[in-house]
Scaffold this active site. Structure first.
Site, PDB file in Angstrom:
ATOM      1  N   CYS A   2       0.839  -1.193   0.000  1.00 22.65           N
ATOM      2  CA  CYS A   2       0.000   0.000   0.000  1.00 22.65           C
ATOM      3  C   CYS A   2       0.880   1.251   0.000  1.00 22.65           C
ATOM      4  O   CYS A   2       2.055   1.199   0.305  1.00 22.65           O
ATOM      5  CB  CYS A   2      -0.885   0.014   1.240  1.00 22.65           C
ATOM      6  SG  CYS A   2      -1.740  -1.539   1.490  1.00 22.65           S
ATOM      7  N   ARG A  39       1.255   2.053  -5.956  1.00 22.14           N
ATOM      8  CA  ARG A  39       1.514   0.973  -5.002  1.00 22.14           C
ATOM      9  C   ARG A  39       0.270   0.124  -4.731  1.00 22.14           C
ATOM     10  O   ARG A  39       0.361  -0.933  -4.101  1.00 22.14           O
ATOM     11  CB  ARG A  39       2.041   1.550  -3.686  1.00 22.14           C
ATOM     12  CG  ARG A  39       3.375   2.240  -3.821  1.00 22.14           C
ATOM     13  CD  ARG A  39       3.828   2.787  -2.502  1.00 22.14           C
ATOM     14  NE  ARG A  39       4.166   1.741  -1.574  1.00 22.14           N
ATOM     15  CZ  ARG A  39       5.372   1.198  -1.432  1.00 22.14           C
ATOM     16  NH1 ARG A  39       6.365   1.632  -2.180  1.00 22.14           N
ATOM     17  NH2 ARG A  39       5.605   0.254  -0.566  1.00 22.14           N
ATOM     18  N   TRP A  87      -3.633  -1.829  -1.470  1.00 21.68           N
ATOM     19  CA  TRP A  87      -3.625  -3.058  -2.273  1.00 21.68           C
ATOM     20  C   TRP A  87      -4.070  -4.157  -1.320  1.00 21.68           C
ATOM     21  O   TRP A  87      -3.386  -4.473  -0.361  1.00 21.68           O
ATOM     22  CB  TRP A  87      -2.223  -3.327  -2.810  1.00 21.68           C
ATOM     23  CG  TRP A  87      -2.175  -4.452  -3.788  1.00 21.68           C
ATOM     24  CD1 TRP A  87      -2.546  -4.424  -5.096  1.00 21.68           C
ATOM     25  CD2 TRP A  87      -1.713  -5.782  -3.538  1.00 21.68           C
ATOM     26  NE1 TRP A  87      -2.346  -5.662  -5.676  1.00 21.68           N
ATOM     27  CE2 TRP A  87      -1.834  -6.510  -4.738  1.00 21.68           C
ATOM     28  CE3 TRP A  87      -1.215  -6.437  -2.422  1.00 21.68           C
ATOM     29  CZ2 TRP A  87      -1.478  -7.847  -4.852  1.00 21.68           C
ATOM     30  CZ3 TRP A  87      -0.858  -7.774  -2.536  1.00 21.68           C
ATOM     31  CH2 TRP A  87      -0.985  -8.461  -3.746  1.00 21.68           C
ATOM     32  N   ASN A 113       0.632  -0.623   6.036  1.00 28.11           N
ATOM     33  CA  ASN A 113       1.090  -1.347   4.848  1.00 28.11           C
ATOM     34  C   ASN A 113       1.746  -2.638   5.322  1.00 28.11           C
ATOM     35  O   ASN A 113       2.540  -2.608   6.256  1.00 28.11           O
ATOM     36  CB  ASN A 113       2.110  -0.491   4.090  1.00 28.11           C
ATOM     37  CG  ASN A 113       2.767  -1.252   2.948  1.00 28.11           C
ATOM     38  OD1 ASN A 113       2.148  -2.127   2.344  1.00 28.11           O
ATOM     39  ND2 ASN A 113       4.011  -0.929   2.654  1.00 28.11           N
ATOM     40  N   GLY A 114       1.429  -3.765   4.676  1.00 26.50           N
ATOM     41  CA  GLY A 114       2.077  -5.029   5.039  1.00 26.50           C
ATOM     42  C   GLY A 114       1.058  -6.049   5.499  1.00 26.50           C
ATOM     43  O   GLY A 114      -0.151  -5.902   5.286  1.00 26.50           O
ATOM     44  N   GLU A 498       9.923 -11.648 -21.837  1.00 27.21           N
ATOM     45  CA  GLU A 498       9.538 -10.312 -21.369  1.00 27.21           C
ATOM     46  C   GLU A 498       8.464  -9.694 -22.284  1.00 27.21           C
ATOM     47  O   GLU A 498       7.527  -9.062 -21.809  1.00 27.21           O
ATOM     48  CB  GLU A 498      10.791  -9.425 -21.277  1.00 27.21           C
ATOM     49  CG  GLU A 498      10.557  -7.954 -20.992  1.00 27.21           C
ATOM     50  CD  GLU A 498       9.882  -7.646 -19.666  1.00 27.21           C
ATOM     51  OE1 GLU A 498       9.614  -8.576 -18.881  1.00 27.21           O
ATOM     52  OE2 GLU A 498       9.579  -6.459 -19.417  1.00 27.21           O
ATOM     53  N   LYS A 502       4.760  -8.499 -20.914  1.00 23.25           N
ATOM     54  CA  LYS A 502       4.204  -7.162 -21.095  1.00 23.25           C
ATOM     55  C   LYS A 502       2.769  -7.248 -21.610  1.00 23.25           C
ATOM     56  O   LYS A 502       1.885  -6.552 -21.133  1.00 23.25           O
ATOM     57  CB  LYS A 502       5.041  -6.326 -22.072  1.00 23.25           C
ATOM     58  CG  LYS A 502       6.398  -5.872 -21.567  1.00 23.25           C
ATOM     59  CD  LYS A 502       6.382  -4.762 -20.533  1.00 23.25           C
ATOM     60  CE  LYS A 502       6.243  -5.270 -19.136  1.00 23.25           C
ATOM     61  NZ  LYS A 502       7.379  -5.638 -18.375  1.00 23.25           N
ATOM     62  N   GLU A 505       0.288  -8.665 -18.887  1.00 23.61           N
ATOM     63  CA  GLU A 505      -0.068  -7.863 -17.718  1.00 23.61           C
ATOM     64  C   GLU A 505      -0.864  -6.608 -18.049  1.00 23.61           C
ATOM     65  O   GLU A 505      -1.653  -6.173 -17.229  1.00 23.61           O
ATOM     66  CB  GLU A 505       1.138  -7.573 -16.818  1.00 23.61           C
ATOM     67  CG  GLU A 505       2.211  -6.726 -17.374  1.00 23.61           C
ATOM     68  CD  GLU A 505       3.372  -6.535 -16.384  1.00 23.61           C
ATOM     69  OE1 GLU A 505       3.202  -6.672 -15.173  1.00 23.61           O
ATOM     70  OE2 GLU A 505       4.476  -6.219 -16.864  1.00 23.61           O
ATOM     71  N   HIS A 521       9.644 -29.439 -29.671  1.00 21.77           N
ATOM     72  CA  HIS A 521       9.434 -30.364 -28.546  1.00 21.77           C
ATOM     73  C   HIS A 521       8.030 -30.203 -27.947  1.00 21.77           C
ATOM     74  O   HIS A 521       7.766 -30.713 -26.871  1.00 21.77           O
ATOM     75  CB  HIS A 521      10.505 -30.138 -27.480  1.00 21.77           C
ATOM     76  CG  HIS A 521      11.894 -30.391 -27.986  1.00 21.77           C
ATOM     77  ND1 HIS A 521      12.369 -31.650 -28.248  1.00 21.77           N
ATOM     78  CD2 HIS A 521      12.887 -29.533 -28.339  1.00 21.77           C
ATOM     79  CE1 HIS A 521      13.619 -31.566 -28.706  1.00 21.77           C
ATOM     80  NE2 HIS A 521      13.950 -30.287 -28.780  1.00 21.77           N
ATOM     81  N   LYS A 624       2.531  -2.051  -8.199  1.00 24.43           N
ATOM     82  CA  LYS A 624       3.899  -1.795  -8.641  1.00 24.43           C
ATOM     83  C   LYS A 624       4.911  -2.498  -7.748  1.00 24.43           C
ATOM     84  O   LYS A 624       5.894  -3.037  -8.213  1.00 24.43           O
ATOM     85  CB  LYS A 624       4.146  -0.285  -8.649  1.00 24.43           C
ATOM     86  CG  LYS A 624       5.527   0.129  -9.112  1.00 24.43           C
ATOM     87  CD  LYS A 624       5.717  -0.198 -10.573  1.00 24.43           C
ATOM     88  CE  LYS A 624       7.085   0.196 -11.097  1.00 24.43           C
ATOM     89  NZ  LYS A 624       7.364  -0.488 -12.372  1.00 24.43           N
TER      90      LYS A 624
HETATM   91  O1  M6R Z   1      10.548  -4.070  -7.984  1.00 25.94           O
HETATM   92  P1  M6R Z   1      10.991  -5.389  -8.549  1.00 25.94           P
HETATM   93  O2  M6R Z   1      11.921  -5.235  -9.707  1.00 25.94           O
HETATM   94  O3  M6R Z   1      11.593  -6.287  -7.514  1.00 25.94           O
HETATM   95  O4  M6R Z   1       9.671  -6.076  -9.072  1.00 25.94           O
HETATM   96  C1  M6R Z   1       9.686  -7.382  -9.575  1.00 25.94           C
HETATM   97  C2  M6R Z   1       8.388  -7.713 -10.308  1.00 25.94           C
HETATM   98  O5  M6R Z   1       7.300  -7.634  -9.433  1.00 25.94           O
HETATM   99  C3  M6R Z   1       8.155  -6.774 -11.498  1.00 25.94           C
HETATM  100  O6  M6R Z   1       9.220  -6.782 -12.411  1.00 25.94           O
HETATM  101  C4  M6R Z   1       6.851  -7.162 -12.221  1.00 25.94           C
HETATM  102  O7  M6R Z   1       7.015  -8.397 -12.858  1.00 25.94           O
HETATM  103  C5  M6R Z   1       6.454  -6.076 -13.218  1.00 25.94           C
HETATM  104  N1  M6R Z   1       5.049  -5.809 -13.124  1.00 25.94           N
HETATM  105  C6  M6R Z   1       6.728  -6.441 -14.623  1.00 25.94           C
HETATM  106  O8  M6R Z   1       6.324  -5.466 -15.527  1.00 25.94           O
END
Ligand code: M6R
Length: 629
Positions: A2, A39, A87, A113-114, A498, A502, A505, A521, A624
């Site tokens: 959060c 966040r 969150w 938060n947590g 990657e 993208k 997500e 395979h 994030k």
């Molecule tokens: O802050 P971090 O780099 O440790 O975060 C790791 C992942 O949570 C982060 O890269 C996540 O996969 C992103 N949403 C990807 O776009």
């Protein structure tokens, strides 16, 4: 996960007769929450101290819902307050579960938060004491416990009450509280969850990170693990949970507020894609001396120790893990040190072989990812040397690591990581070259040549960005696609993974990345008429066999009806005959190509998600910074 913000300003009619400070608590809180909304955005809420005690407004959904609520039911002027953007963990994203939680007959408001792991045992005791709970959250339990300790053991001392309460909580928490009998005071504590103090003139701030108060001050103080802070307009006092005074380390924030704005792009993600030339440049800056020898200033591990390293383990999650996979190819090629890449959440649940000559390198944009933090702690306990590659100054992972290499990508706001990915690869390359220099695996001239080629990457990214109309057009035309596949080989394989992440997500499209050699395979069974497939093709100037094998893969899938979209080096004539469309990237060394090849795939995902009308920056179900395990 959060976002948290706290504020105290100098009130009108202060006892010392000082002038009131210009900010209203609500303005500061809402601005801070706007910047921290990345966040989490399941709900938002604020509480302020007024002549009538604590008053609060909170609403499920994004910050705009809270703002509408505040228009309908305004809060009185105040100079003391706390704000939260959530969150959801314990309890769904409802108005009732939103923070702040106001308890003790409206005297005390708490945000958190947590995750409090032992909340159930406290809740049972508090219920036995006669407390009634209104929400399903662990936070309300912490608030009720704080209220009880305040009235009993702490005898009305708010700071002491928070110290004692924090001692009894297990798990991860940043807690902020205000109390009606303590005007001009916000208290806070942290364990395994971030908190930074912002220092103003006649006002002070608290934030989950500096963006919570960046509009008001750049002077900040990091709070260490297991500390409590009490802020007033004129002071901040830090203690440990036992009440012993502690010192805070002040630093100046190098980001400015403008860096956290969209710069006219429709989304932060698109802005951040366009920030990439600068992110790479900044990450490379100031890393070598006048003779061109790499000097990594923040590398706090003795060079003699580094010379003895015989294994590297890279720990990360999500996009950062894919950056780690790219880095593995370069580190092994340049330094000849065996390098493993492991998802941080898997790492400590097997029995990894770690010795004092193992270097554990964590990659994390936020520096707060709980899975990565826990894996780093575990590696330290097992005797490894730890190093963080991180984009967030003062965050927990670099603070707890033996060494740090900061990426200088600037704040990354969009949930989908883009510029941090590139900056992480660059930083990991610098580490690889530094180790090669130290251990004599490469001649100085070779290292200089690679650094020179890295220095040319920003202009090459810019060239891709300037010619992005074809990939954008393709993205818009594919907004109804149900599935997209990505193939790559060698360093192109993590790029394919990657590219798929993208799209998943932010566009919610089924997407998979495969190693091109793996196709036969199994995955080739997925290919049917019209299936879109992106193929990341290695340079024809690299290992000949690799290029021709990927070209054969393109032929194989095309023969089975796939629509083939190819990312290939400029001048690669061989791919043209088999591609529906080719997206060219400038020439570079094969190991540096991921820094270019990913860019069209990022643009593709952002444009397609935008065309579908989705919120590109805040995709559903995600946040994030993932600060829970
Ligand atoms: O802050 P971090 O780099 O440790 O975060 C790791 C992942 O949570 C982060 O890269 C996540 O996969 C992103 N949403 C990807 O776009």
């Amino acid at each position: 996960m959060c976002g948290i913000v706290g504020y105290v300003g100098r009130a009108q009619g202060s006892p010392d007769g000082a002038q009131p400070h210009g900010h209203s608590a609500l303005d500061v809180l809402l601005e801070g929450l706007r910047r921290l909304e990345y966040r989490g955005y399941d709900s938002a809420g604020v509480a302020v101290l007024t002549d009538n005690g604590v008053e609060s407004r909170k609403k499920a959904g994004k910050l705009s819902n809270l703002e509408a609520e505040l228009k309908e039911h305004p809060l009185p002027e105040s100079m003391t307050g706390i704000g939260h953007t959530r969150w959801a963990t314990h309890g769904g994203p409802t108005d009732r579960n939103a923070h702040p939680h106001v308890v003790a007959g409206g005297s005390l408001a708490v945000i958190h938060n947590g995750i409090i792991e032992n909340f159930a045992e406290h809740k049972a005791q508090l219920i036995a004491d006669g407390v009634e709970f209104l929400s399903e959250t662990d936070t309300e339990v912490a608030a009720a416990l704080l209220a009880k300790v305040y009235e009993t053991e702490a005898k009305g001392d708010l700071t002491k009450a928070l110290q004692l309460t924090s001692q009894r909580l297990e798990g991860a928490f940043t807690l902020l509280a205000i109390h009606k009998d303590h005007p001009g005071v916000v208290v806070a504590s942290r364990r395994n969850s971030p908190l930074v103090i912002g220092l103003g003139e006649g006002e002070n701030f608290l934030g989950s990170d500096v963006s919570g108060f960046i509009d008001f001050t750049k002077r900040a103080v990091e709070l260490e693990q297991d500390q409590v802070v009490t802020i007033t307009p004129e002071s901040f006092e830090i203690t440990d949970f036992a009440g012993n005074a502690a010192e805070g380390k002040e630093f100046t924030v190098s980001w400015d507020a403008a860096a956290a704005e969209k710069d006219g792009f429709p989304s932060f993600m698109e802005k951040e894609i366009h920030d990439q030339p600068e992110a790479v440049l900044q990450t490379l800056l100031g890393r070598s001396d006048i003779e061109g020898r790499l000097t990594l200033d923040e590398m706090r591990i003795d060079p003699e120790e580094l010379k003895k390293i015989d294994k590297i383990i890279v720990l990360a999650c999500g996009t950062s893990a894919y950056a780690g996979h790219v880095a593995k190819y370069a580190i092994e090629t340049w330094c000849r040190i065996p390098t493993e890449v492991e998802l941080a959440h898997e790492f400590r649940y097997r029995e990894p072989i770690i010795t004092p000559t193992t270097l554990v390198v964590s990659l994390s944009q936020s520096g707060e990812t709980m899975d990565t933090l826990m894996a780093v702690r575990y590696a330290k306990e097992q005797g490894a040397r730890t190093m963080a590659i991180c984009n967030t100054n003062g965050s927990t992972i670099p603070r707890e690591s033996d060494a740090v290499l900061y990426t200088h990508a600037g704040p990354e706001i969009a949930v989908a990581s883009t510029k941090a990915f590139l900056a992480q690869i660059v930083a990991a390359y610098l580490l690889g070259l530094y180790l090669a220099q130290l251990r004599g695996n490469k001649f100085q001239g070779e290292i200089k040549d690679i650094l020179a080629d890295l220095g040319k990457i920003p202009a090459k990214i810019q060239q891709i960005l300037d010619g992005d109309s074809a990939i954008k057009e393709l993205a818009r035309s594919m907004k109804d696609a149900e599935s997209v596949l990505f193939l790559g080989r060698h360093v192109g394989f993590p790029v394919a993974l990657e590219g798929a992440l993208k799209l998943k997500e932010i566009a919610y499209i089924h997407a998979e990345g495969f190693a091109a050699g793996e196709l036969k395979h199994g995955p080739i069974a997925l290919i049917e008429e019209g299936q879109p497939v992106f193929v990341v093709v290695p340079s024809p100037r690299g290992r000949d066999s690799l290029h021709s094998k990927v070209v054969s893969n393109i032929q194989e899938i095309r023969a089975r009806g796939a629509r083939t979209f190819v990312i290939a080096e400029e001048g690669d004539e061989a791919v043209k005959a088999y591609a529906e469309q080719v997206f060219s990237i400038p020439e570079t060394q094969p190991l540096l190509a991921p820094l270019l090849a990913i860019v069209p795939l990022q643009i593709f995902a952002a444009e397609l998600a935008g065309a579908k009308g989705y919120d590109v920056d805040q995709p559903r179900n995600l946040a994030k910074s993932v600060t829970v395990e």
